[in-house]
Design a protein around this motif. Structure first.
Motif, PDB file in Angstrom:
ATOM      1  N   ALA C  64       0.947  -1.457  -0.196  1.00  0.00           N
ATOM      2  CA  ALA C  64      -0.190   0.105   0.023  1.00  0.00           C
ATOM      3  C   ALA C  64       0.797   1.127   0.009  1.00  0.00           C
ATOM      4  O   ALA C  64       0.394   2.289  -0.445  1.00  0.00           O
ATOM      5  CB  ALA C  64      -0.760   0.008   1.312  1.00  0.00           C
ATOM      6  N   ARG C  65       2.095   1.185   0.514  1.00  0.00           N
ATOM      7  CA  ARG C  65       2.813   2.286   0.647  1.00  0.00           C
ATOM      8  C   ARG C  65       3.532   2.551  -0.789  1.00  0.00           C
ATOM      9  O   ARG C  65       4.393   3.319  -1.115  1.00  0.00           O
ATOM     10  CB  ARG C  65       3.970   2.167   1.525  1.00  0.00           C
ATOM     11  N   GLY C  66       3.259   1.788  -1.700  1.00  0.00           N
ATOM     12  CA  GLY C  66       3.848   1.819  -3.055  1.00  0.00           C
ATOM     13  C   GLY C  66       5.218   0.964  -3.436  1.00  0.00           C
ATOM     14  O   GLY C  66       5.635   0.929  -4.712  1.00  0.00           O
ATOM     15  N   ILE C  67       5.647   0.230  -2.214  1.00  0.00           N
ATOM     16  CA  ILE C  67       6.732  -0.548  -2.594  1.00  0.00           C
ATOM     17  C   ILE C  67       6.274  -1.762  -3.450  1.00  0.00           C
ATOM     18  O   ILE C  67       5.134  -2.241  -3.327  1.00  0.00           O
ATOM     19  CB  ILE C  67       7.272  -1.083  -1.309  1.00  0.00           C
ATOM     20  N   ARG C  68       7.062  -2.231  -4.567  1.00  0.00           N
ATOM     21  CA  ARG C  68       6.660  -3.101  -5.199  1.00  0.00           C
ATOM     22  C   ARG C  68       7.524  -4.402  -5.188  1.00  0.00           C
ATOM     23  O   ARG C  68       6.953  -5.524  -5.675  1.00  0.00           O
ATOM     24  CB  ARG C  68       6.630  -2.754  -6.632  1.00  0.00           C
ATOM     25  N   VAL C  69       8.519  -4.189  -4.754  1.00  0.00           N
ATOM     26  CA  VAL C  69       9.435  -5.704  -4.448  1.00  0.00           C
ATOM     27  C   VAL C  69      10.056  -5.481  -3.081  1.00  0.00           C
ATOM     28  O   VAL C  69      10.418  -4.443  -2.845  1.00  0.00           O
ATOM     29  CB  VAL C  69      10.477  -5.709  -5.826  1.00  0.00           C
ATOM     30  N   LEU C  70      10.188  -6.585  -2.182  1.00  0.00           N
ATOM     31  CA  LEU C  70      10.918  -6.664  -1.108  1.00  0.00           C
ATOM     32  C   LEU C  70      12.135  -7.452  -1.275  1.00  0.00           C
ATOM     33  O   LEU C  70      12.192  -8.668  -2.048  1.00  0.00           O
ATOM     34  CB  LEU C  70      10.042  -7.107   0.085  1.00  0.00           C
ATOM     35  N   ILE C  71      13.336  -7.013  -0.785  1.00  0.00           N
ATOM     36  CA  ILE C  71      14.621  -7.641  -0.814  1.00  0.00           C
ATOM     37  C   ILE C  71      14.853  -8.070   0.283  1.00  0.00           C
ATOM     38  O   ILE C  71      15.212  -6.950   1.310  1.00  0.00           O
ATOM     39  CB  ILE C  71      15.821  -6.865  -1.438  1.00  0.00           C
ATOM     40  N   ALA C  72      14.824  -9.275   1.166  1.00  0.00           N
ATOM     41  CA  ALA C  72      15.212  -9.533   2.470  1.00  0.00           C
ATOM     42  C   ALA C  72      16.511 -10.410   2.411  1.00  0.00           C
ATOM     43  O   ALA C  72      16.481 -11.360   1.960  1.00  0.00           O
ATOM     44  CB  ALA C  72      14.112 -10.087   3.113  1.00  0.00           C
ATOM     45  N   GLY C  73      17.503  -9.695   3.339  1.00  0.00           N
ATOM     46  CA  GLY C  73      18.658 -10.693   3.591  1.00  0.00           C
ATOM     47  C   GLY C  73      18.627 -11.041   5.177  1.00  0.00           C
ATOM     48  O   GLY C  73      18.467 -10.400   6.064  1.00  0.00           O
ATOM     49  N   ALA C  74      18.897 -12.265   5.326  1.00  0.00           N
ATOM     50  CA  ALA C  74      19.393 -12.731   6.737  1.00  0.00           C
ATOM     51  C   ALA C  74      20.254 -13.961   6.784  1.00  0.00           C
ATOM     52  O   ALA C  74      20.426 -14.616   5.572  1.00  0.00           O
ATOM     53  CB  ALA C  74      17.783 -13.219   7.325  1.00  0.00           C
ATOM     54  N   GLY C  75      20.797 -14.563   7.979  1.00  0.00           N
ATOM     55  CA  GLY C  75      21.654 -15.314   7.882  1.00  0.00           C
ATOM     56  C   GLY C  75      21.140 -16.670   8.965  1.00  0.00           C
ATOM     57  O   GLY C  75      20.265 -16.222   9.756  1.00  0.00           O
ATOM     58  N   GLY C  76      21.808 -17.862   8.707  1.00  0.00           N
ATOM     59  CA  GLY C  76      21.246 -18.861   9.540  1.00  0.00           C
ATOM     60  C   GLY C  76      19.883 -19.089   9.584  1.00  0.00           C
ATOM     61  O   GLY C  76      19.486 -19.539   8.382  1.00  0.00           O
ATOM     62  N   ALA C  77      18.954 -19.276  10.582  1.00  0.00           N
ATOM     63  CA  ALA C  77      17.812 -19.709  10.584  1.00  0.00           C
ATOM     64  C   ALA C  77      17.214 -18.360   9.844  1.00  0.00           C
ATOM     65  O   ALA C  77      16.380 -17.565  10.852  1.00  0.00           O
ATOM     66  CB  ALA C  77      17.118 -20.077  11.844  1.00  0.00           C
ATOM     67  N   ALA C  78      17.166 -18.326   8.660  1.00  0.00           N
ATOM     68  CA  ALA C  78      16.965 -16.895   7.957  1.00  0.00           C
ATOM     69  C   ALA C  78      15.360 -17.106   7.593  1.00  0.00           C
ATOM     70  O   ALA C  78      14.723 -17.510   6.678  1.00  0.00           O
ATOM     71  CB  ALA C  78      17.756 -16.960   6.692  1.00  0.00           C
ATOM     72  N   HIS C  79      14.596 -16.547   8.455  1.00  0.00           N
ATOM     73  CA  HIS C  79      12.997 -16.734   8.394  1.00  0.00           C
ATOM     74  C   HIS C  79      12.603 -15.237   7.811  1.00  0.00           C
ATOM     75  O   HIS C  79      11.429 -15.038   7.589  1.00  0.00           O
ATOM     76  CB  HIS C  79      12.540 -16.933   9.774  1.00  0.00           C
ATOM     77  N   LEU C  80      13.273 -14.223   7.526  1.00  0.00           N
ATOM     78  CA  LEU C  80      12.885 -12.879   7.229  1.00  0.00           C
ATOM     79  C   LEU C  80      12.049 -12.948   6.011  1.00  0.00           C
ATOM     80  O   LEU C  80      10.896 -12.518   5.863  1.00  0.00           O
ATOM     81  CB  LEU C  80      13.845 -11.940   7.310  1.00  0.00           C
ATOM     82  N   PRO C  81      12.782 -13.453   4.898  1.00  0.00           N
ATOM     83  CA  PRO C  81      12.103 -13.284   3.637  1.00  0.00           C
ATOM     84  C   PRO C  81      10.734 -13.990   3.513  1.00  0.00           C
ATOM     85  O   PRO C  81       9.547 -13.736   2.999  1.00  0.00           O
ATOM     86  CB  PRO C  81      13.021 -13.761   2.578  1.00  0.00           C
ATOM     87  N   GLY C  82      10.827 -15.355   4.039  1.00  0.00           N
ATOM     88  CA  GLY C  82       9.743 -16.077   3.958  1.00  0.00           C
ATOM     89  C   GLY C  82       8.525 -15.505   4.904  1.00  0.00           C
ATOM     90  O   GLY C  82       7.311 -15.768   4.545  1.00  0.00           O
ATOM     91  N   MET C  83       8.801 -15.013   6.030  1.00  0.00           N
ATOM     92  CA  MET C  83       7.644 -14.366   6.944  1.00  0.00           C
ATOM     93  C   MET C  83       7.135 -13.019   6.246  1.00  0.00           C
ATOM     94  O   MET C  83       5.874 -12.826   6.182  1.00  0.00           O
ATOM     95  CB  MET C  83       8.340 -14.213   8.237  1.00  0.00           C
ATOM     96  N   LEU C  84       8.092 -12.460   5.585  1.00  0.00           N
ATOM     97  CA  LEU C  84       7.519 -11.061   4.874  1.00  0.00           C
ATOM     98  C   LEU C  84       6.550 -11.406   3.611  1.00  0.00           C
ATOM     99  O   LEU C  84       5.340 -11.135   3.522  1.00  0.00           O
ATOM    100  CB  LEU C  84       8.778 -10.310   4.520  1.00  0.00           C
ATOM    101  N   ALA C  85       7.139 -12.661   3.032  1.00  0.00           N
ATOM    102  CA  ALA C  85       6.246 -12.995   1.812  1.00  0.00           C
ATOM    103  C   ALA C  85       4.834 -13.744   2.424  1.00  0.00           C
ATOM    104  O   ALA C  85       3.862 -13.854   1.643  1.00  0.00           O
ATOM    105  CB  ALA C  85       6.929 -14.281   1.128  1.00  0.00           C
ATOM    106  N   SER C  86       4.901 -14.053   3.646  1.00  0.00           N
ATOM    107  CA  SER C  86       3.628 -14.657   3.908  1.00  0.00           C
ATOM    108  C   SER C  86       2.507 -13.666   4.518  1.00  0.00           C
ATOM    109  O   SER C  86       1.181 -13.847   4.592  1.00  0.00           O
ATOM    110  CB  SER C  86       3.763 -15.396   5.374  1.00  0.00           C
ATOM    111  N   VAL C  87       2.887 -12.366   4.272  1.00  0.00           N
ATOM    112  CA  VAL C  87       1.851 -11.089   4.837  1.00  0.00           C
ATOM    113  C   VAL C  87       1.859 -10.274   3.433  1.00  0.00           C
ATOM    114  O   VAL C  87       1.053  -8.940   3.721  1.00  0.00           O
ATOM    115  CB  VAL C  87       2.572 -10.471   5.974  1.00  0.00           C
ATOM    116  N   THR C  88       2.222 -10.326   2.254  1.00  0.00           N
ATOM    117  CA  THR C  88       2.004  -9.704   1.214  1.00  0.00           C
ATOM    118  C   THR C  88       1.820 -10.347  -0.071  1.00  0.00           C
ATOM    119  O   THR C  88       2.210 -11.602   0.039  1.00  0.00           O
ATOM    120  CB  THR C  88       3.284  -8.497   1.222  1.00  0.00           C
ATOM    121  N   THR C  89       1.302  -9.750  -0.952  1.00  0.00           N
ATOM    122  CA  THR C  89       1.348 -10.642  -2.221  1.00  0.00           C
ATOM    123  C   THR C  89       2.347  -9.815  -3.105  1.00  0.00           C
ATOM    124  O   THR C  89       2.449 -10.357  -4.575  1.00  0.00           O
ATOM    125  CB  THR C  89      -0.128 -10.508  -2.813  1.00  0.00           C
ATOM    126  N   ILE C  90       3.273  -8.777  -2.703  1.00  0.00           N
ATOM    127  CA  ILE C  90       4.081  -8.430  -3.676  1.00  0.00           C
ATOM    128  C   ILE C  90       5.225  -9.600  -3.749  1.00  0.00           C
ATOM    129  O   ILE C  90       5.636 -10.218  -2.713  1.00  0.00           O
ATOM    130  CB  ILE C  90       4.720  -7.258  -3.381  1.00  0.00           C
TER     131      ILE C  90
END
Lengths: 172, 172, 172, 172, 172, 172, 172, 172
Positions: C64-90
């Motif tokens: 809704a803020r106009g962001i069209r793509v998220l890039i998420a970096g994380a290490g080890g048990a890297a849950h950040l991109p998957g959790m973001l993907a679970s709450v958005t359709t971008i």
């Protein structure tokens, strides 16, 4: 034939191809071994991903230009040797170049696990010298002089190993 | 737009490409999800190693033909998605197809470890359905209707998960 | 549009998110590539584990803020991109950040092996620059000007590879 | 307290949570062990990716509802236990569920490699029974009766192992 | 030359060697491909560990007997190709045979990771057919007729891939 | 209770055990976190292989001495936590210590893959701080004051993550 | 001495120990080889985790009872051979038993990666027959009769390999 | 017998063999431990690949020369211990030497995964000291004096571990 294969690069027998200039640290060992055994060769940078069409054109033309073996080094998703092999019938030897992560296991699997129909002759991770020796084994099948130089190379390795053994015994 | 994307294949939005017919068992899940969400697509066999030039030509032409996302599945030394990505600027999604050995770890590394400059959007081993959903996320950025269908798809997943939870609670 | 995407961060097209400040060494390459190609973006630290609710709120609001793509970096048990993907359709792109041990293979598997329904577009270990280029491929689908800049970027890579090849030939 | 923990699920001590109904084949062993040692528990499906907000709400509320330990099973990019751990201070035990590929090594690494600050107590791949026994060790710290039952359970294991040994000796 | 290489085994061009009869399931694909392209060959069981001296004698004598390429398959601690390579200067191709455990990764590493001086041309796990095609690439360097048959083989693969593509398009 | 847990080591709540003094570099993080949250503890060297009987005696006696959780760190064939768990019913937390080779994957598997009946609560490779936090989660179940300090610790982590985010935004 | 070692189990030379009855499928091959070569032995179930004290007592007493070599098989976090080795000075041979997941790589690393001071002589995954042959090599150092039988065993393997080779040649 | 085993190398009990002089950094720990416990030994360089026939001759002759145990170290495609084991009936102990890549996992698998019939007693990656201790366990079976020295060695390790524990307690 002089020991300096690169001067005679107008008629190279072996094409050494790599994905980027950063692979040179690994791949020059191939050039050195070919030089040492008097096999003409050329060194080329042919990125599978940045110059796909040039790379295929190079691979397709290699045989007609007189190149008899291609040595291709690449790291990570290492597609170069497999793609070259797909457009030529001359043997293609793959050198898995280790990158900053994964110690070259990605490079190895990306090369060696080729599907039925298109083989890549893969050597050890980072071992471009062995790629050159494999090329020489292939070329020596129809070049008795080269076969003799290769046999001498093996004898030299044999003697060096014996001497290392002897000097260890002396130390004991 | 009907739910049957394949009938409308004259104007496909997504190209699903695979290395050989044996990959169809894995890759048809992509077609099914695209059908379900009403996205036109075409299915092609484009072996990177057996038809390298056709494969590159296909990749080069895709964008001009109106294809907006490529989904490429391959196994082992899986070069297909990376090579397609090297000749187009549209997004390429890679599906690592597991073969008889190594459980797809070779396919995964051959795809995901692309060098700087040419990315492949890699999804889970054997998970072609998610490749389709990723393509849909991309297409939905400029297709509010598709975005709505995708949101409904998420809501359906949400409800199914809730119902599975409820029926487990009932069982307790 | 200027080449400095960060000044225009009030209307970012891409959100670059990372788990902690220590990921910045890897993730800034994404910002640099986006800057180079003139794509507005914002850089955020959104730990999946230390700020789970903020992280989900950020992900939910991004579209809704106009962001069209998220890039998420994380290490080890890297849950950040998957959790973001679970709450958005971008689309969400994951960058596996290598930690002190395991060379990033844990980060890679934690990201790429997402279950059916919620894809993460995973790129190579530590290769945030490619995440940016993937985002640009996606954005360029509906931005002909960006598509032109991306094509120029490819041409530049092509020329650099040719020049590296040429200078190697000169050396020979 | 009866041996049937599930009847008393109105006041569960342990929450057994899993990503999808397909994890039940692995996770029911946890319920069985808790039943056998008379520990109340509830079984829930809480997909981290399909119901992220419900999952976090469940995790946040668990402690106040009287749940003292969470057991979470998931496969692949297994984010469930780590995300639950991020919203509660009660101990969270992770069970890596093996999927069709990779034998659970992805599930294991996605769980165990949690960053500093938020631990997941990870047990063996597919070993939900041990997750239950770990929960029981924790609960037994403040429940002498349960501690006695756990000691008896160990004694039973000891006797079974002795008897297996004896019957092997007899066979010899 | 007839298509049945085995009848002419008195003058084999290729020696296919394996560690035990149980490797035959994998290795016969090499014989089949050589037969198909009309290359004479012999099949031998030469265990590196049960008949080390015979194995070395075989390797040493191969070149003088007219054998020009050795294909060696073995599993686990797969020493056969490397040991053969140590006593001959003709090219040795290694086929990693997968055993009951580890999916052939042990066989692969035992072969491909040869030290400097003695290369083994390693192909994909279990892919003896590709070992034969690699041998044929080598032999074709000095056998224009074989080179022609190999080119036809490639053309056949090309056509088969095209036809698979066409029948998939028809189905769509 | 003071913040310095080690002074009060006469009544330790947690036993931190390691295989050799060389593990101290990894394991002291556990002591530091316990100190920070005011949990008494003792540090012991109890090699499973050099002092097996002492190690078992220590494990057997721990519960009666008032120790409520054991944290055990070891590397390579890391048997310490599993063997301690076999002689006590209190929870045992394992910290895989990475050695010079294999990056701790051997230590991890040696710990986490415990057979049915005897669980080890395994945390991330080299992450002794998380082992302490897991112990604290367990102890806090029956110590509201500790639960409050743990909640404050989480809040501090939350604030630190927010501040890192804010300072990144400022930089942008 | 008769060929049936088990009858003479009152004076066993070799103790074959395993973690549970389920390991018998793998471990009986050790008994069979010892029987075949006339070496007395006993088979015991000695779980390192369910009967730690009995296991250590068994290991400590073995040497004085006349047992000269211990063969220990275990799977997963396979602590049995290492713990036995810690309480005796007789050689301990480890057999990594593969479990349902990970193909025995966990069992292998848990055994072979012993710290300095306490070695376990590890053989191949699931290869209990080789453990017996290694025990026989050790015992044969001081038993010329057994050395003769072992030499005959090698000759038999040699002849079987020759015959397999011959029958393959006949088939050709 | 003096503590300096190397002076008495005319009658070595143990042969320490390695593939090249570069392995000496790892392998000298074996010599040091044998010296410390007064076991005569010799150090030899016997490359399996550069001197295959010498290597086999050495292995065949070892037993008759009075050598009772061979310790062989090699890296990568580590064929030395397995090939030595194939020509002798005395026990062969393998030390996986880690090379520049793969951390010794290739060396380990190349050694430990020997086929039925020819075992190699493999110890931890890079742990030549343990190879010596395993050789001593074997020799001590028929040398009560050595068995006493080995028991003292264990006692010393025990005391050192106790002292490390004590000094840690003092520090607390």
């Amino acid at each position: 034939m002089s020991g300096d294969g690169r001067r005679e690069a107008v008629e190279p027998m072996v094409g050494i191809v790599m994905g980027s200039a950063s692979d040179m640290g690994v791949m020059e060992a191939a050039a050195n071994v070919l030089d040492e055994l008097g096999v003409t060769h050329e060194l080329r940078i042919m990125s599978a991903h940045r110059r796909p069409q040039d790379m295929l054109s190079y691979g397709k033309a290699a045989g007609a230009r007189g190149i008899r073996v291609l040595i291709a080094g690449a790291g990570g998703a290492a597609h170069l040797p497999g793609m070259l092999a797909s457009v030529t019938t001359i043997p293609v030897i793959g050198v898995p170049v280790p990158l900053a992560h994964l110690d070259g296991i990605d490079s190895l699997l990306s090369m060696v696990q080729m599907p039925r129909g298109v083989p890549v002759a893969t050597v050890a991770i980072g071992n471009a010298g062995n790629a050159a020796l494999l090329a020489i084994r292939i070329l020596a099948l129809s070049d008795p002089d080269l076969e003799r130089r290769l046999t001498e190379y093996h004898e030299k390795m044999y003697m060096e190993s014996r001497e290392a053994d002897a000097s260890l015994l002396d130390r004991g």
